[in-house]
Design an enzyme around this catalytic site. Structure first.
Site, PDB file in Angstrom:
ATOM      1  N   CYS A 297       9.876  -3.656 -12.329  1.00  0.00           N
ATOM      2  CA  CYS A 297      10.204  -4.986 -12.863  1.00  0.00           C
ATOM      3  C   CYS A 297       9.292  -6.066 -12.294  1.00  0.00           C
ATOM      4  O   CYS A 297       9.273  -7.187 -12.790  1.00  0.00           O
ATOM      5  CB  CYS A 297      11.676  -5.336 -12.616  1.00  0.00           C
TER       6      CYS A 297
ATOM      7  N   CYS B 168      18.359  -7.208  -8.824  1.00  0.00           N
ATOM      8  CA  CYS B 168      17.808  -8.322  -8.048  1.00  0.00           C
ATOM      9  C   CYS B 168      18.645  -8.559  -6.796  1.00  0.00           C
ATOM     10  O   CYS B 168      18.103  -8.814  -5.718  1.00  0.00           O
ATOM     11  CB  CYS B 168      17.753  -9.594  -8.887  1.00  0.00           C
TER      12      CYS B 168
END
Length: 148
Positions: A33, A102
């Site tokens: 990512c 995240c």
């Protein structure tokens, strides 16, 4: 998609920057990512006096880094170790499932900085494990989160 609190921490992140001569520094990243988080800790007498971060990534990556540093400042090293990605996400009012990785990177960057501190000071922090330097580990977690 994002809560108001996530947007607030993205738009006005707390504790951005570096700490010179930091007690501990931890960097983690996810090649898939593209998010990279670096956390700096200033620890005195076992208490986190200051925490700063630099994050390259999406809004959720910035927001989780900001919230994670907010949660650990003023805590003992042992209490900081108890901060989990779920706690970070909850404090932000939640994250979309595709962005939960995240919060995991935020948790792992804190743990990496605590590991660095422990190594520099030749101490053992109960429950602290050596960070995984294997970027494939992060890709595996990312895949699990993205694909269920």
């Amino acid at each position: 998609m994002y809560t108001e609190k996530v947007m607030e921490h993205f738009s006005n992140p707390r504790n951005v920057g570096e700490i010179e001569n930091a007690s501990g520094v931890g960097t983690v990243g996810n090649a898939k990512c593209g998010d990279i988080m670096k956390v700096y800790l200033q620890i005195e007498d076992g208490i986190i006096k200051d925490a700063k971060f630099k994050t390259f990534g999406c809004g959720a990556a910035v927001a989780t880094s900001s919230m994670a540093t907010e949660l650990i400042i003023g805590k003992s090293v042992e209490d900081a170790l108890k901060i989990t990605n779920k706690m970070v996400a909850e404090e932000l009012g939640g994250l979309p499932p595709v962005k939960m990785h995240c919060s995991l990177l935020a948790e792992e960057s804190l743990h990496a900085a605590l590991w660095d501190y422990a190594e520099k000071n030749n101490i053992v922090i109960d429950g602290l494990e050596q960070p995984k330097d294997d970027i494939d580990h992060h890709e595996h977690i990312h895949d699990e989160v993205m694909n269920g």
